[in-house]
Design a protein around this motif. Structure first.
Motif, PDB file in Angstrom:
ATOM      1  N   LYS A 268       0.825  -1.208   0.000  1.00 15.03           N
ATOM      2  CA  LYS A 268       0.000   0.000   0.000  1.00 15.03           C
ATOM      3  C   LYS A 268       0.860   1.259   0.000  1.00 15.03           C
ATOM      4  O   LYS A 268       0.372   2.357  -0.235  1.00 15.03           O
ATOM      5  CB  LYS A 268      -0.926   0.007   1.219  1.00 15.03           C
ATOM      6  N   ARG A 269       2.171   1.060   0.271  1.00 16.41           N
ATOM      7  CA  ARG A 269       3.093   2.196   0.347  1.00 16.41           C
ATOM      8  C   ARG A 269       4.058   2.174  -0.832  1.00 16.41           C
ATOM      9  O   ARG A 269       4.503   1.129  -1.273  1.00 16.41           O
ATOM     10  CB  ARG A 269       3.878   2.137   1.656  1.00 16.41           C
ATOM     11  N   PHE A 270       4.383   3.342  -1.321  1.00 11.45           N
ATOM     12  CA  PHE A 270       5.360   3.483  -2.401  1.00 11.45           C
ATOM     13  C   PHE A 270       6.757   3.178  -1.876  1.00 11.45           C
ATOM     14  O   PHE A 270       7.149   3.641  -0.802  1.00 11.45           O
ATOM     15  CB  PHE A 270       5.317   4.908  -2.967  1.00 11.45           C
ATOM     16  N   SER A 271       7.509   2.392  -2.629  1.00  4.63           N
ATOM     17  CA  SER A 271       8.901   2.125  -2.263  1.00  4.63           C
ATOM     18  C   SER A 271       9.699   1.850  -3.532  1.00  4.63           C
ATOM     19  O   SER A 271       9.151   1.467  -4.554  1.00  4.63           O
ATOM     20  CB  SER A 271       9.005   0.932  -1.310  1.00  4.63           C
ATOM     21  N   VAL A 272      11.001   2.067  -3.430  1.00  2.00           N
ATOM     22  CA  VAL A 272      11.895   1.865  -4.569  1.00  2.00           C
ATOM     23  C   VAL A 272      13.082   1.027  -4.116  1.00  2.00           C
ATOM     24  O   VAL A 272      13.658   1.288  -3.049  1.00  2.00           O
ATOM     25  CB  VAL A 272      12.403   3.213  -5.139  1.00  2.00           C
ATOM     26  N   ASP A 273      13.414   0.014  -4.903  1.00  2.00           N
ATOM     27  CA  ASP A 273      14.645  -0.726  -4.668  1.00  2.00           C
ATOM     28  C   ASP A 273      15.815   0.202  -4.982  1.00  2.00           C
ATOM     29  O   ASP A 273      15.946   0.686  -6.108  1.00  2.00           O
ATOM     30  CB  ASP A 273      14.661  -1.954  -5.589  1.00  2.00           C
ATOM     31  N   PRO A 274      16.689   0.501  -4.018  1.00  2.00           N
ATOM     32  CA  PRO A 274      17.763   1.476  -4.260  1.00  2.00           C
ATOM     33  C   PRO A 274      18.724   1.063  -5.371  1.00  2.00           C
ATOM     34  O   PRO A 274      19.406   1.916  -5.945  1.00  2.00           O
ATOM     35  CB  PRO A 274      18.479   1.560  -2.904  1.00  2.00           C
ATOM     36  N   HIS A 275      18.764  -0.228  -5.685  1.00  2.00           N
ATOM     37  CA  HIS A 275      19.635  -0.690  -6.765  1.00  2.00           C
ATOM     38  C   HIS A 275      18.876  -0.823  -8.088  1.00  2.00           C
ATOM     39  O   HIS A 275      19.470  -1.190  -9.111  1.00  2.00           O
ATOM     40  CB  HIS A 275      20.276  -2.023  -6.394  1.00  2.00           C
ATOM     41  N   ASN A 276      17.574  -0.549  -8.056  1.00  2.00           N
ATOM     42  CA  ASN A 276      16.718  -0.630  -9.248  1.00  2.00           C
ATOM     43  C   ASN A 276      16.784  -1.993  -9.922  1.00  2.00           C
ATOM     44  O   ASN A 276      16.628  -2.127 -11.140  1.00  2.00           O
ATOM     45  CB  ASN A 276      17.063   0.466 -10.256  1.00  2.00           C
ATOM     46  N   ALA A 277      17.026  -3.040  -9.135  1.00  2.00           N
ATOM     47  CA  ALA A 277      17.005  -4.392  -9.674  1.00  2.00           C
ATOM     48  C   ALA A 277      15.573  -4.871  -9.875  1.00  2.00           C
ATOM     49  O   ALA A 277      15.311  -5.747 -10.710  1.00  2.00           O
ATOM     50  CB  ALA A 277      17.745  -5.347  -8.735  1.00  2.00           C
ATOM     51  N   LEU A 278      14.625  -4.309  -9.118  1.00  2.00           N
ATOM     52  CA  LEU A 278      13.208  -4.604  -9.269  1.00  2.00           C
ATOM     53  C   LEU A 278      12.488  -3.367  -9.792  1.00  2.00           C
ATOM     54  O   LEU A 278      12.866  -2.240  -9.483  1.00  2.00           O
ATOM     55  CB  LEU A 278      12.595  -5.017  -7.929  1.00  2.00           C
ATOM     56  N   HIS A 279      11.436  -3.590 -10.560  1.00  2.00           N
ATOM     57  CA  HIS A 279      10.609  -2.473 -11.028  1.00  2.00           C
ATOM     58  C   HIS A 279       9.705  -2.010  -9.895  1.00  2.00           C
ATOM     59  O   HIS A 279       9.178  -2.819  -9.128  1.00  2.00           O
ATOM     60  CB  HIS A 279       9.737  -2.899 -12.208  1.00  2.00           C
ATOM     61  N   SER A 280       9.515  -0.706  -9.806  1.00  2.00           N
ATOM     62  CA  SER A 280       8.590  -0.121  -8.843  1.00  2.00           C
ATOM     63  C   SER A 280       7.460   0.536  -9.621  1.00  2.00           C
ATOM     64  O   SER A 280       7.650   1.584 -10.244  1.00  2.00           O
ATOM     65  CB  SER A 280       9.315   0.912  -7.968  1.00  2.00           C
ATOM     66  N   PHE A 281       6.295  -0.091  -9.617  1.00  2.00           N
ATOM     67  CA  PHE A 281       5.170   0.345 -10.438  1.00  2.00           C
ATOM     68  C   PHE A 281       3.927   0.573  -9.575  1.00  2.00           C
ATOM     69  O   PHE A 281       3.815   0.051  -8.462  1.00  2.00           O
ATOM     70  CB  PHE A 281       4.810  -0.726 -11.481  1.00  2.00           C
ATOM     71  N   ALA A 282       2.990   1.325 -10.128  1.00  2.11           N
ATOM     72  CA  ALA A 282       1.664   1.433  -9.518  1.00  2.11           C
ATOM     73  C   ALA A 282       0.895   0.138  -9.769  1.00  2.11           C
ATOM     74  O   ALA A 282       1.071  -0.521 -10.795  1.00  2.11           O
ATOM     75  CB  ALA A 282       0.902   2.614 -10.118  1.00  2.11           C
ATOM     76  N   HIS A 283       0.036  -0.235  -8.824  1.00  4.19           N
ATOM     77  CA  HIS A 283      -0.781  -1.443  -8.953  1.00  4.19           C
ATOM     78  C   HIS A 283      -2.200  -1.043  -9.343  1.00  4.19           C
ATOM     79  O   HIS A 283      -2.663   0.068  -9.058  1.00  4.19           O
ATOM     80  CB  HIS A 283      -0.771  -2.212  -7.642  1.00  4.19           C
ATOM     81  N   ALA A 284      -2.893  -1.968  -9.960  1.00  9.39           N
ATOM     82  CA  ALA A 284      -4.270  -1.703 -10.400  1.00  9.39           C
ATOM     83  C   ALA A 284      -5.247  -1.610  -9.242  1.00  9.39           C
ATOM     84  O   ALA A 284      -6.384  -1.151  -9.430  1.00  9.39           O
ATOM     85  CB  ALA A 284      -4.721  -2.802 -11.370  1.00  9.39           C
ATOM     86  N   ASP A 285      -4.822  -2.029  -8.030  1.00 10.96           N
ATOM     87  CA  ASP A 285      -5.730  -1.934  -6.879  1.00 10.96           C
ATOM     88  C   ASP A 285      -5.653  -0.578  -6.198  1.00 10.96           C
ATOM     89  O   ASP A 285      -6.274  -0.359  -5.157  1.00 10.96           O
ATOM     90  CB  ASP A 285      -5.443  -3.058  -5.878  1.00 10.96           C
ATOM     91  N   GLY A 286      -4.869   0.343  -6.766  1.00 10.85           N
ATOM     92  CA  GLY A 286      -4.716   1.669  -6.180  1.00 10.85           C
ATOM     93  C   GLY A 286      -3.476   1.813  -5.330  1.00 10.85           C
ATOM     94  O   GLY A 286      -3.138   2.919  -4.904  1.00 10.85           O
ATOM     95  N   GLY A 287      -2.765   0.705  -5.086  1.00 10.64           N
ATOM     96  CA  GLY A 287      -1.516   0.757  -4.324  1.00 10.64           C
ATOM     97  C   GLY A 287      -0.317   0.683  -5.251  1.00 10.64           C
ATOM     98  O   GLY A 287      -0.316   1.248  -6.358  1.00 10.64           O
ATOM     99  N   TYR A 288       0.700  -0.050  -4.814  1.00 11.07           N
ATOM    100  CA  TYR A 288       1.949  -0.144  -5.568  1.00 11.07           C
ATOM    101  C   TYR A 288       2.420  -1.595  -5.577  1.00 11.07           C
ATOM    102  O   TYR A 288       1.897  -2.443  -4.845  1.00 11.07           O
ATOM    103  CB  TYR A 288       3.027   0.744  -4.929  1.00 11.07           C
ATOM    104  N   HIS A 289       3.429  -1.855  -6.394  1.00 11.13           N
ATOM    105  CA  HIS A 289       4.050  -3.175  -6.341  1.00 11.13           C
ATOM    106  C   HIS A 289       5.492  -3.104  -6.798  1.00 11.13           C
ATOM    107  O   HIS A 289       5.876  -2.224  -7.568  1.00 11.13           O
ATOM    108  CB  HIS A 289       3.270  -4.199  -7.180  1.00 11.13           C
ATOM    109  N   LEU A 290       6.290  -4.033  -6.271  1.00 11.46           N
ATOM    110  CA  LEU A 290       7.630  -4.284  -6.778  1.00 11.46           C
ATOM    111  C   LEU A 290       7.564  -5.544  -7.629  1.00 11.46           C
ATOM    112  O   LEU A 290       6.858  -6.500  -7.270  1.00 11.46           O
ATOM    113  CB  LEU A 290       8.619  -4.479  -5.628  1.00 11.46           C
TER     114      LEU A 290
END
Length: 491
Positions: A268-290
């Protein structure tokens, strides 16, 4: 009421008809070709997508009351560049997610604009498949066509435009363009400037479950459904599949073993992998996902079975793998048939069998391939774990997940429980569920998932086997670093 889900894939469009309980009434699929004008290029004519929808929906509704159709929602292949002129005519074939022509543009974005700056602006770095590098390529190599661009959209957005006349997208699909500020939910002015486009050329961003409009009269007539039918904004294929598997809310996970492979982790919270090895995207449920993305997953199985071993009897090959060999194979497989995205982001990487000897058998190679894909997925899971994300359970879907042996290998390599679903129609069901939300059938994605998604089996890791696979994974991790500098010299 009835709802239509559209799964706009790379090789086919699958259409699904369901009611609000998730009872699937019919499924229709329409295939279309891929074009490879030059080595490494991958294109499609958007007219073929629309033709698949236009021809498929009447067949989908045969024998059903079309007047009961309340909504339509789509999940679509991500990252594809669709460009329209002022007359809303397609300017050139869509450049797809698996197109590799943008290496120079990716290097420019990551090295000159800078990975850290890209991460601040979009929560991601540049990958060859993303949309922004495609725009830079088009500006350099097709300047006359680039100058004609009036609207930029993604594949499923073109279908929504043909249905409603609205130039629209949603946050989950927009997240994969490298033009979207994921944290703030809007187009990045700086990235638009970098790519030489204006915000007026971008589609309006609607929440995934929001109605973008109703059917144009001509579309309603061709499809044979009421013009009052509501069209949801929909989602990128992975986010739509996550909705369809009930991977919504906080701390949920879905693993897909399709042509490519994904591990999708919600928050439910926005977060970013500091190494950008994972994508940080918005989710269709209104939250976020890695999300971690493997470029070759079940496609590794198809390649080994059909192109190397010359068989289509996948189950028979897996039956030759002895129980006692699980977690004890001396052969390892790097699953980098098309390079790799997550977590190494290395277009030069290639697949390799390592550890073969005179006593290596056909079954050893098949086992190594199955295990190598699971090890590759674990690489992304390890990144998530390093960020403090604790995944102990996941849904599993995709063609590869139909194999009981592969499910068992995944459960023990990842050392998590895996839930198998009663119905697995990923993006299509997710699109239909988003249409239900747009029509008010459910208050939110969690409520829809609770009512519709059903688990039929849970595969649990066996401690002794998980321990053997832990030792195997630590060996696997040594192989790519040892070969990394060799791969570029092989081309």
């Amino acid at each position: 009421m009835l709802y239509i889900g559209i799964d706009l894939g790379t090789s086919a469009c699958k259409l699904l008809l369901t009611d609000e309980t998730g009872d699937i009434k019919n499924i229709v699929s329409r295939s279309y070709p891929l074009a490879f004008p030059q080595p490494g290029w991958s294109e499609q004519d958007p007219a073929q997508w629309w033709r698949a929808v236009e021809d498929g929906i009447p067949e989908l509704l045969a024998g059903h009351d079309a007047a009961q159709v309340a909504g339509i929602g789509a999940g679509g292949q991500m990252h594809g560049l669709v460009v329209l002129d002022r007359g809303d005519r397609v300017i050139r074939p869509a450049i797809l997610w698996n197109d590799g022509r943008t290496a120079r543009a990716v290097d420019y974005l990551n090295e000159t604009i800078g990975r850290s700056r890209l991460s601040v602006l979009t929560a991601n770095i540049a990958f060859a498949g993303f949309t922004a590098p495609k725009l830079l390529w088009m500006r350099e190599h097709e300047p006359e066509l680039f100058a004609r661009i009036d609207k930029i959209m993604l594949p499923k957005d073109y279908i929504n435009y043909k249905l409603t006349g609205v130039h629209c997208t949603d946050p989950s699909d927009a997240s994969g363009t490298l033009l979207f500020d994921v944290e703030r939910g809007r187009w990045s002015e700086e990235m638009l400037r970098v790519c030489g486009v204006r915000e007026a050329q971008m589609p309006r961003v609607f929440p995934s479950a929001a109605p973008v409009g109703t059917l144009l009269p001509d579309a309603a007539q061709k499809l044979g459904i009421p013009k009052e039918t509501i069209v949801a904004a929909g989602a990128g294929d992975n986010a739509a599949a996550a909705v369809g598997t009930g991977t919504v809310g906080e701390g949920a996970c879905n693993i897909s073993i399709g042509t490519s492979g994904t591990i999708f982790m919600t928050s439910k919270r926005f977060s970013v992998d500091p190494h950008n090895a994972l994508h940080s995207f918005a989710h269709a449920d209104g939250g976020y996902h890695l999300m971690g993305v493997m470029l070759s997953a079940a496609s590794c199985n198809a390649w080994l079975m059909e192109h190397v071993l010359g068989t289509k009897d996948y189950a028979a090959e897996q039956m030759k793998i002895a129980e006692e060999r699980l977690g004890s194979n001396s052969v390892f497989f790097l699953p980098y048939l098309m390079g790799e995205r997550s977590p190494i982001n290395d277009t030069d990487a290639r697949a390799a069998f390592v550890g073969m000897a005179l006593d290596t058998s056909r079954a050893d190679l098949v086992q190594a391939m199955l295990e190598g894909v699971a090890f590759g997925m674990r690489d992304s899971l390890e990144v998530a774990r390093s960020l403090g994300i604790r995944i102990t359970r996941s849904k599993i879907c995709g063609g590869g997940a139909k194999s009981p042996l592969w499910r068992r290998i995944f459960a023990n390599v990842l050392n998590i429980e895996l839930d198998v679903l009663a119905a697995e129609e990923g993006p299509g069901m997710g699109g239909a569920m988003l249409a239900m939300l747009a029509c008010g059938a459910y208050p939110d994605a969690a409520a829809a998932a609770a009512a519709i998604v059903r688990v039929t089996e849970t595969v649990r890791p066996i401690p002794a086997l998980a321990a053997r696979y832990e030792a195997q994974y630590q060996k696997y991790r040594l192989i790519y670093p040892a070969l990394k500098d060799v791969f570029p010299r092989l081309h």
